[in-house]
Enzyme design. Structure first.
Site, short mmCIF file in Angstrom:
data_model
loop_
_atom_site.label_atom_id
_atom_site.label_comp_id
_atom_site.label_asym_id
_atom_site.label_seq_id
_atom_site.Cartn_x
_atom_site.Cartn_y
_atom_site.Cartn_z
CG HIS A 17 31.78 35.27 41.44
ND1 HIS A 17 31.80 35.86 40.20
CD2 HIS A 17 32.97 34.63 41.57
CE1 HIS A 17 32.95 35.58 39.60
NE2 HIS A 17 33.67 34.83 40.41
CG HIS A 104 41.44 26.31 42.72
ND1 HIS A 104 42.17 25.80 41.66
CD2 HIS A 104 41.14 27.60 42.39
CE1 HIS A 104 42.31 26.74 40.74
NE2 HIS A 104 41.70 27.84 41.16
CG ASP A 485 45.49 38.17 38.37
OD1 ASP A 485 45.83 39.30 37.99
OD2 ASP A 485 44.51 37.95 39.09
#
Length: 527
Positions: A17, A104, A485
């Protein structure tokens, strides 16, 4: 580290980002003509928001060239590519900045760098892979022009849905598909209003991927995009393979590698699986859409075939070819395993079965139009292109017909079309009758196709609430927000292809630096 390579180095930079991401290629040869459209094509195959199967993050991934070229030829100086991030939403991650997301890298990132990531996965995001696709798509053009080496990857399975074993062997051992064929056969049309799927041969399926008979569903009620149906038998819905060979290039010759844009209907949505088996592609679409509605995710297996690699690349002991490929492929987010050739199935074989027997390459080129193929036992034989199709026609499922690439396909090599390079007048160039080793022996390429499969875990960002701990040891409930996704497999092949080309390119330069180009024979040389 953010750099891969010894002589051909690729450095990636940027965050998911941030303002932009990019890469620098250092050590690339000069005066190599590069087609930037081919690089963009690979980026388009990887980018998000391709269809309802992928993340709806709207990134165009347009390539910006900053240095290293005079028009379209390399200068030998560092090549710099830039890709701007256009659809940034850091606010999606504000609510769980103090909660490490399960699956993560939030926790390990914090423990290593002592920084809490405020904008998603940052450097650990799959967004980084766009940079290696740009680099690899540049490098692979040199590999093809200089060594006739090409790379193709495709989706073998998603969850428990997989390409039939017989077809899988056909693709790995006999005729690897071209990328265009992967994209064409992997495209599925979805009619949201009627709740039906249609494969590339106009066969209709319900939402459970069950094929509907003609009398069960009236095709006349649908506005079906017109594709070249000259090779489809309307009565049997079967495919004439010889005509597919002749019409294949026209069939995929459009912007999206699927169907003509002008023929698309508002009733149909195009889904891309990158699975070169039409029926399996429909099953994958059905499965992923159901999981997406539940907010869950799934993984799978991707196959990669490096065709016609130079013989003798790989640096024993610690820089073996498969070790270098494994290092690179395992650096792709979500990849958790890799196997070469027979892989783990080889553990069930005897040595007498697994050993790949050598034969002279010259024994394989006794006919004018003979092709280097593998029979059903996995043994290399001299087979006529169309006779091979005829011999296997009764054995292959109807939905698998048409897999043979056309004779003029640039990714299909005829052994008589190239000059075979020998080390000297006495030593002969050899090839193995089988390829259980996956094209690698003792960490060095044999010249056979390099075949490997990658295990892909389910995407960690799911829309299902789970109990977990925050950074301060307090248990809490977390539902991950953002655009993600449900299955990364449809976008993975160009990433694997690019990553593989980076490895092969670096190892070629390492070999040339020691012995020169004359020590790099291949089974098939460009004229």
């Amino acid at each position: 580290m953010s750099t891969y390579g010894t002589l051909l180095k690729v450095t990636s930079y940027g965050e998911s980002h941030g303002k932009a991401i990019g890469c620098v290629i250092d050590g690339f040869l000069s005066n190599i003509e590069i087609n930037f459209d081919l690089i963009q094509k690979q980026l388009d195959r990887r980018r998000p928001n391709q269809s309802k199967l992928t993340s709806n993050r709207n990134e165009k991934d347009k390539l910006v060239i900053l240095s290293g070229f005079d028009e379209n030829k390399t200068l030998g100086t560092p090549i710099t590519f830039l890709i701007y991030n256009e659809d940034i939403k850091k606010e999606d991650y504000n609510s769980f900045i103090n909660i490490p997301r399960p699956g993560h890298g939030d926790y390990t990132y914090f423990m290593k760098y002592h920084v809490k990531n405020k904008s998603g996965s940052s450097r650990f995001s799959g967004r980084e892979t766009a940079t290696r696709v740009a680099a690899g798509a540049c490098i692979e053009q040199w590999l093809y022009k200089s060594y006739n080496c090409s790379i193709v990857s495709y989706v073998h399975s998603v969850g428990n849905i997989k390409i039939p074993e017989q077809v899988s062997k056909e693709l790995e051992n006999k005729n690897p598909p071209s990328r265009d064929l992967v994209d064409s056969y992997g495209t599925v049309r979805y009619n949201e209003k009627e709740k039906i799927f249609m494969d590339c041969f106009n066969r209709i399926y319900d939402m459970n991927a069950s094929m509907l008979k003609t009398d069960e569903y009236n095709k006349n009620t649908l506005t079906i995009p017109s594709i070249d149906n000259t090779y489809i038998n309307v009565k049997t819905n079967e495919c004439n393979i010889n005509q597919v060979d002749n019409n294949h290039n026209n069939y995929i010759n459009d912007k999206d590698n699927t169907f003509n844009n002008s023929e698309k209907s508002d009733e149909w949505i195009y889904l891309q699986t990158r699975c070169p088996h039409p029926y399996t592609a429909v099953q994958i679409c059905s499965y992923i859409l159901k999981l997406k509605n539940k907010g869950d995710s799934v993984g799978g297996i991707a196959t990669c075939i490096i065709q016609n690699p130079p013989i003798g690349i790989g640096e024993p002991i610690f820089d073996k070819l498969e070790a270098e490929l494994a290092k690179m492929i395992l650096s792709i987010p979500a990849v958790k395993g890799i196997e070469f050739g027979s892989g783990f199935n080889g553990t069930y074989m005897f040595g007498s079965m697994h050993n790949d027997i050598f034969i002279p390459v010259e024994n394989m080129s006794t006919k004018k139009e003979s092709d280097l193929l593998y029979d059903d036992k996995g043994e290399c034989k001299n087979m006529s292109y169309h006779s091979t199709i005829q011999n296997n026609e009764d054995q292959i499922l109807n939905s698998t017909k048409g897999f043979m690439p056309p004779k003029n396909d640039k990714n299909f090599n005829n052994i008589d079309d190239y000059n075979v390079t020998f080390n000297n007048n006495e030593e002969k160039l050899l090839i193995t009758k089988t390829n259980n080793c996956g094209g690698i022996l003792a960490g060095i390429s044999t010249g056979n196709n390099i075949v490997f499969r990658s295990a892909i875990k389910p995407v960690s960002s799911i829309q299902i609430e789970k109990e977990t701990s925050d950074f301060y040891g307090n248990m809490c409930n977390l539902k991950v927000q953002g655009r993600h996704d449900s299955c990364i497999l449809p976008r993975l092949p160009p990433i694997i292809e690019a990553s593989s080309s980076m490895v092969i390119g670096d190892l070629i330069l390492r070999q040339i630096s020691k012995y020169g180009d004359k020590k790099l024979p291949t089974l098939f040389r460009n004229m």
